[in-house]
Design a protein around this motif. Sequence first.
Motif, PDB file in Angstrom:
ATOM      1  N   GLN A 194       0.841  -1.190   0.000  1.00 18.33           N
ATOM      2  CA  GLN A 194       0.000   0.000   0.000  1.00 18.33           C
ATOM      3  C   GLN A 194       0.879   1.243   0.000  1.00 18.33           C
ATOM      4  OE1 GLN A 194      -2.296  -0.530   3.579  1.00 18.33           O
ATOM      5  NE2 GLN A 194      -3.942  -1.603   2.535  1.00 18.33           N
ATOM      6  N   PRO A 195       0.371   2.362  -0.509  1.00 21.33           N
ATOM      7  CA  PRO A 195       1.156   3.600  -0.485  1.00 21.33           C
ATOM      8  C   PRO A 195       1.411   4.059   0.951  1.00 21.33           C
ATOM      9  CG  PRO A 195      -0.699   3.762  -2.011  1.00 21.33           C
ATOM     10  CD  PRO A 195      -0.915   2.524  -1.206  1.00 21.33           C
ATOM     11  N   SER A 196       2.641   4.472   1.217  1.00 19.05           N
ATOM     12  CA  SER A 196       3.019   4.984   2.536  1.00 19.05           C
ATOM     13  C   SER A 196       4.237   5.867   2.333  1.00 19.05           C
ATOM     14  CB  SER A 196       3.327   3.820   3.482  1.00 19.05           C
ATOM     15  OG  SER A 196       3.626   4.296   4.768  1.00 19.05           O
ATOM     16  N   TYR A 197       4.112   7.155   2.622  1.00 20.54           N
ATOM     17  CA  TYR A 197       5.104   8.118   2.141  1.00 20.54           C
ATOM     18  C   TYR A 197       5.944   8.788   3.218  1.00 20.54           C
ATOM     19  CZ  TYR A 197       2.197   7.638  -2.004  1.00 20.54           C
ATOM     20  OH  TYR A 197       1.501   7.117  -3.065  1.00 20.54           O
ATOM     21  N   GLY A 198       6.005   8.236   4.411  1.00 23.81           N
ATOM     22  CA  GLY A 198       6.688   8.943   5.492  1.00 23.81           C
ATOM     23  C   GLY A 198       8.193   8.982   5.382  1.00 23.81           C
ATOM     24  N   LEU A 199       8.813   7.858   4.986  1.00 23.98           N
ATOM     25  CA  LEU A 199      10.269   7.739   5.045  1.00 23.98           C
ATOM     26  C   LEU A 199      10.806   7.088   3.775  1.00 23.98           C
ATOM     27  CD1 LEU A 199      10.344   6.201   8.631  1.00 23.98           C
ATOM     28  CD2 LEU A 199      10.976   8.559   8.095  1.00 23.98           C
ATOM     29  N   VAL A 200      11.999   7.506   3.378  1.00 20.00           N
ATOM     30  CA  VAL A 200      12.711   6.836   2.296  1.00 20.00           C
ATOM     31  C   VAL A 200      13.955   6.195   2.907  1.00 20.00           C
ATOM     32  CG1 VAL A 200      13.893   7.065   0.085  1.00 20.00           C
ATOM     33  CG2 VAL A 200      11.902   8.483   0.576  1.00 20.00           C
ATOM     34  N   ALA A 201      14.045   4.868   2.813  1.00 11.58           N
ATOM     35  CA  ALA A 201      15.209   4.143   3.314  1.00 11.58           C
ATOM     36  C   ALA A 201      16.104   3.792   2.135  1.00 11.58           C
ATOM     37  CB  ALA A 201      14.786   2.885   4.062  1.00 11.58           C
ATOM     38  N   ILE A 202      17.389   4.124   2.257  1.00 10.40           N
ATOM     39  CA  ILE A 202      18.332   3.962   1.147  1.00 10.40           C
ATOM     40  C   ILE A 202      19.482   3.078   1.603  1.00 10.40           C
ATOM     41  CG2 ILE A 202      19.793   5.177  -0.511  1.00 10.40           C
ATOM     42  CD1 ILE A 202      18.127   7.742   0.264  1.00 10.40           C
ATOM     43  N   SER A 203      19.631   1.926   0.967  1.00 14.96           N
ATOM     44  CA  SER A 203      20.722   1.005   1.292  1.00 14.96           C
ATOM     45  C   SER A 203      21.957   1.406   0.480  1.00 14.96           C
ATOM     46  CB  SER A 203      20.319  -0.429   0.960  1.00 14.96           C
ATOM     47  OG  SER A 203      21.376  -1.321   1.223  1.00 14.96           O
ATOM     48  N   LEU A 204      23.063   1.707   1.179  1.00  9.53           N
ATOM     49  CA  LEU A 204      24.260   2.245   0.536  1.00  9.53           C
ATOM     50  C   LEU A 204      25.349   1.186   0.401  1.00  9.53           C
ATOM     51  CD1 LEU A 204      24.553   5.640   2.456  1.00  9.53           C
ATOM     52  CD2 LEU A 204      23.384   5.214   0.288  1.00  9.53           C
ATOM     53  N   GLU A 205      26.133   1.346  -0.661  1.00  5.81           N
ATOM     54  CA  GLU A 205      27.372   0.587  -0.775  1.00  5.81           C
ATOM     55  C   GLU A 205      28.401   1.230   0.152  1.00  5.81           C
ATOM     56  OE1 GLU A 205      27.758  -2.061  -2.532  1.00  5.81           O
ATOM     57  OE2 GLU A 205      26.358  -2.022  -4.236  1.00  5.81           O
ATOM     58  N   GLY A 206      29.450   0.498   0.483  1.00  3.47           N
ATOM     59  CA  GLY A 206      30.535   1.121   1.243  1.00  3.47           C
ATOM     60  C   GLY A 206      31.217   2.179   0.378  1.00  3.47           C
ATOM     61  N   GLY A 207      31.621   3.279   0.969  1.00  6.23           N
ATOM     62  CA  GLY A 207      32.269   4.327   0.176  1.00  6.23           C
ATOM     63  C   GLY A 207      32.078   5.685   0.788  1.00  6.23           C
ATOM     64  N   ASN A 208      31.995   6.689  -0.072  1.00  2.19           N
ATOM     65  CA  ASN A 208      31.901   8.077   0.355  1.00  2.19           C
ATOM     66  C   ASN A 208      30.450   8.432   0.666  1.00  2.19           C
ATOM     67  OD1 ASN A 208      32.041  10.807   0.774  1.00  2.19           O
ATOM     68  ND2 ASN A 208      33.349  11.218  -0.998  1.00  2.19           N
ATOM     69  N   TYR A 209      30.058   8.291   1.945  1.00  2.00           N
ATOM     70  CA  TYR A 209      28.683   8.576   2.330  1.00  2.00           C
ATOM     71  C   TYR A 209      28.352  10.065   2.178  1.00  2.00           C
ATOM     72  CZ  TYR A 209      28.785   3.929   4.495  1.00  2.00           C
ATOM     73  OH  TYR A 209      28.886   2.578   4.724  1.00  2.00           O
ATOM     74  N   ILE A 210      29.299  10.908   2.505  1.00  2.00           N
ATOM     75  CA  ILE A 210      29.060  12.355   2.443  1.00  2.00           C
ATOM     76  C   ILE A 210      28.660  12.766   1.030  1.00  2.00           C
ATOM     77  CG2 ILE A 210      30.065  14.640   2.764  1.00  2.00           C
ATOM     78  CD1 ILE A 210      29.599  13.109   5.346  1.00  2.00           C
ATOM     79  N   ASN A 211      29.363  12.247   0.040  1.00  2.00           N
ATOM     80  CA  ASN A 211      29.065  12.588  -1.351  1.00  2.00           C
ATOM     81  C   ASN A 211      27.654  12.124  -1.725  1.00  2.00           C
ATOM     82  OD1 ASN A 211      29.835  13.550  -4.028  1.00  2.00           O
ATOM     83  ND2 ASN A 211      29.823  11.391  -4.618  1.00  2.00           N
ATOM     84  N   THR A 212      27.285  10.917  -1.281  1.00  2.00           N
ATOM     85  CA  THR A 212      25.943  10.397  -1.583  1.00  2.00           C
ATOM     86  C   THR A 212      24.872  11.226  -0.895  1.00  2.00           C
ATOM     87  OG1 THR A 212      26.856   8.165  -1.763  1.00  2.00           O
ATOM     88  CG2 THR A 212      24.470   8.356  -1.487  1.00  2.00           C
ATOM     89  N   ILE A 213      25.098  11.580   0.369  1.00  2.00           N
ATOM     90  CA  ILE A 213      24.132  12.410   1.098  1.00  2.00           C
ATOM     91  C   ILE A 213      23.953  13.756   0.410  1.00  2.00           C
ATOM     92  CG2 ILE A 213      23.727  13.651   3.270  1.00  2.00           C
ATOM     93  CD1 ILE A 213      25.154  11.306   4.692  1.00  2.00           C
ATOM     94  N   ASN A 214      25.040  14.341  -0.057  1.00  2.00           N
ATOM     95  CA  ASN A 214      24.955  15.624  -0.773  1.00  2.00           C
ATOM     96  C   ASN A 214      24.137  15.485  -2.052  1.00  2.00           C
ATOM     97  OD1 ASN A 214      26.476  16.954   1.164  1.00  2.00           O
ATOM     98  ND2 ASN A 214      28.417  16.615   0.104  1.00  2.00           N
ATOM     99  N   GLN A 215      24.308  14.364  -2.757  1.00  2.00           N
ATOM    100  CA  GLN A 215      23.533  14.143  -3.988  1.00  2.00           C
ATOM    101  C   GLN A 215      22.047  13.987  -3.672  1.00  2.00           C
ATOM    102  OE1 GLN A 215      25.209  10.747  -5.976  1.00  2.00           O
ATOM    103  NE2 GLN A 215      27.106  11.791  -6.530  1.00  2.00           N
ATOM    104  N   VAL A 216      21.737  13.234  -2.606  1.00  2.00           N
ATOM    105  CA  VAL A 216      20.339  13.056  -2.212  1.00  2.00           C
ATOM    106  C   VAL A 216      19.735  14.396  -1.799  1.00  2.00           C
ATOM    107  CG1 VAL A 216      18.802  11.938  -0.547  1.00  2.00           C
ATOM    108  CG2 VAL A 216      20.704  10.652  -1.524  1.00  2.00           C
ATOM    109  N   GLN A 217      20.506  15.191  -1.062  1.00  2.00           N
ATOM    110  CA  GLN A 217      20.019  16.498  -0.621  1.00  2.00           C
ATOM    111  C   GLN A 217      19.757  17.421  -1.809  1.00  2.00           C
ATOM    112  OE1 GLN A 217      22.627  18.553   2.081  1.00  2.00           O
ATOM    113  NE2 GLN A 217      21.042  19.988   2.729  1.00  2.00           N
TER     114      GLN A 217
END
Length: 809
Positions: free
Chosen positions: A629-652
Amino acid sequence: MLKNYLKIAWRNIRKQKFYSFLNIFGLSLGLASCLLITLYVVDELSFDRSFDHADRIYRVNSDIRFGGADMKLAVAPDPLAFTMMKDYPQVEAATRLREDGSALVRRNGSTENLKEELVAYADSTFFKVFSVPLVSGDARTALTNPNTMVISERDAKKYFGSENPMGKTLLLDNERTFTITGVMKNIPDHSHLSDLHMMLSMSTNPDSRDNNWGSHNFLTYFLLKEGVDQASFEKHFDTVIEKYTSLWVRQIMNATMAEMRKSGSYIKYSLIPLTDIHLHSDRSAEISTNGNVQYVYIFGVVAIFLLGIACVNFMNLATARSANRAKEVGVRKALGSKRSYLVGQFLTEAVMLSFLSLIFGIILAYATLPLFNNLASKQIIFPFGSGIFWAIAVLTGICVGLLAGSYPAFFLSAFKPLTVLRGAIEHNGKGGYLRNSLVVFQFMVSVMLIIGTGVIYNQLNYIQTKKLGFEKDQVLIVKNAYALDTKARAFKDEVAQMPNVKRSTLSSFLPTPSSRTDNTFFPQGQLQQDKGINMQKWAVDYDYIKTLNLKMKLGRAFQKDFPSDSSGIIINETAAKILGYANPIGKQIYDFEFNSNKKDKTYTILGVVSNFHFESLRKNIGALSLTLQPSYGLVAISLEGGNYINTINQVQALWKQMAPGQPFNYRFMDEDFDNVYRSEQRIGQIFITFAVISILIGCLGLFGLSAYTAERRTKEIGVRKVLGASVSNIVALLSKDFLKLVLLSIVIGSPIAWYGMNTWLKEFAYHIDIAWWMFALAGLLAIVIALLTVSFQSIKAALMNPVKSLKSE
C-alpha cells in the motif's frame, strides 16, 4: 572549651599532613560523588510535581490480552474519559490527548517548513486538569472549535518572533490549516509532557467522535476530587467494562465478556498517578521516553556506598594511627582529663575534617557538574540559592564527621594511661579486626561496581552485534518524505539510480522502535473473538524486503508481475505460529476494523518472512504483517561502502530540486537503533565513572594503611633484612595480609553483584548469560589494583637501609 578543641584539631591536621590529605581527598571524592548522584535522583523524582493538584491527577492504563498478544498500553478508548466523568462524581475533570506524531509546520505566507517533533490533539478541558497558564487566549475556549490550536511561548517566538500570534494561522504538512487561539507557557522540562509545544483541537480529529470502545488511542487523564481513593475508584472500571465495553463486544464480536475471559482474553483498566509516570511507566504509546526507577534505586545505593567507603577510609586511618596518639591520650588522662573531653576532642577533629572535605566536595561537584550533565543527558543546576540545600549540606557535614569519627573517638579515648605510657599497646586487637572489616567492605563495593560495569558493557555489546534479521548498517533514512507529495515515488526511484546506492524503499514503517498500533485479523470464515490475532500491519512497497535484506521463510515477496498482490499480505513467523496453519500460503485473513465506519478487507497470504526484531530487545518478537500500500513517510536507502558524504549531498540536492522550501532531514538506521538503548549506554558510562571513583577512594585508604603498616614494622623489616630476607620476601610479607582481605571481599561481593545484575537483565527478553569469567576478571582486577597500591609502600620499606631502622635499638 570548643575554641581549645578547634585549635588542637587544626594543629593535629597540620601536623599529620599526609594522613590529613588522604582523609580530606578521599572524603571529598565520596561527598562530591554522593552529591552528584543525589542531584540526579532528586531530578528524576521531581517529574510532573510542578502541576497544581499533581497528587490528584491520574492517567488511565490499559492491559489487554487478545489475539495471542498481551498489550500494556498508556492509552484508552476515546469514550472512556467523559463517560467516567458523566457517571462518577468523583471525577472533577477529565481530558484526552491523541498523539499526531511529527509535522512540517510553516506560518501563512512563508515558503519554509520547520519540523515539530511532537504534535497532539487535545480536549478543551486540558487546562482544567493541567495547570499550564495561557499568556494569551481563554483557557476555557481555546481548544473548543475545530481547526484551532494552542502553541507554546517557544513556538510563538519560533514562528512569529515578536509578533502577536493570536488569530494567525499555521499550515501543517502542507495541507492542514489551524488558527492560533491561545499561547501557553512552556510546559516544565520536568514533565512527561515537556515536548508538547503544539496542541490541536480534539474536535478536529474524526476518531474522537467514533464512540469506539475497542480502539485504544487516547491518553486519558482524570483529576479526581479531594479525598477520593485511587484503589476504590479503580473498581468502577469493572462496571464500565460490563456496561459499555461488553455491549460493544457483543455488537462487533457476537460474544459476551464472559466468553472472552473464558478464552483467555480480557480488557482491564487501571490508574497510574501522574507523578509516577516518568519512573514507573514503560508502556506502548507513551508520549515521551520515560526514566526507570530501577536506575534511581541503583544510583541511590551507589551514592550510599561511595559515601560509606569514604567514611571507612577515615575510620581506618584514624584507628590505624592510634599508636601515634596513644601517649597523648595517656598523658591527658594522667593529668586528669575526662574521657568525655577526649571524645569531644576527637569528634571535633573528625567534624572539622568532614567540613573541610564538604567544602572541597561541593567545589569538586560544581566543577564536574557540566561533565556529569553531559554523561547523564541532564540539565541539572546546582542549587546554590536553596536554603534547604545548605541546611542539608551542614547537617551532612556534621553527621559524616560524627559517623566517621565516632569509633576512632571512643576507641582512642578508651586507652588506659598506665598501659600506653609503658608503650605496651596492642595492635592486633579489636581495632585490627575493625580495620580489616572496613577494607573488605571497601573492596566489596568496588568489586560489585566492576562486575556491574562488565555486565552492562557486555549486554550493550550483545545488542550491538546481535543479528536482528534485517540490515541496519549503511542504511540512510530520509525523513518527512510526505513533503514531496506526489513526487515521493519519483524521488525514491531517482535515488535508487545514484552511484553508491544499492536499493531504496518508500514506507512510513521501519524496524526501529516507534509508536505503532496493532490491527486485529481473523482467519477466513472464523469471525470469533477467540480466533482473532493482533498484529502490526505495515504498508510497504515492492522494494521494501530487498532494501532491508529481509529473508523469506515461505512463499514469495511482492512482485510487480502480479497485480493481485495489492490484496496480498506477508506475515512473519510469529503470526504464522499464532494462526496455527501448517502451511499458511494461499490462506485468507480478514483485517477487521472495530470502527463500523471503516471497511474490512480480505488479504491472501503470499509469504512468511523470517522473524526480525522490529521492537526493542526488551520484548519478544510480536506478530507482524506487510501489505502493498502507499506509505510516504520515510525513504530508506541502502548504501554501498564508500563516500557517504558525497551520496548524502547528492540526495540532498535532489530533495531541494523536488521539494523546494522543505527541510531536508536524514539519519542512519543504526543511529535510531542506538538511541533506543541510549539510557543503558549512559548508565554504563556512569557506572564506569563511579566504579573508578570507588576504587580510587579504596586505594587511598589502602595506601594509607600500607604506609602505616610499613612504618609500624620498620624495625621488624630491618631485623629480617639483617638475617638475609630479600626484597621480594619483605614485599610478600607486607602484601599477603591485604591480599587475603581483597580475596574475601571478592567472595562476598560476587554473589551480591550476580543477583543485582541478573535482576537488571530480566528487563530484556534477549540478553547475555552472566559468565564466570566476568567475576574472575573483576576479582583479578581488584587484586592487581590492591597489589599495586600496597606494593609501593612495601617496596619502599623493603629497600630501606636496615642500619637506619635499627640504630635506635
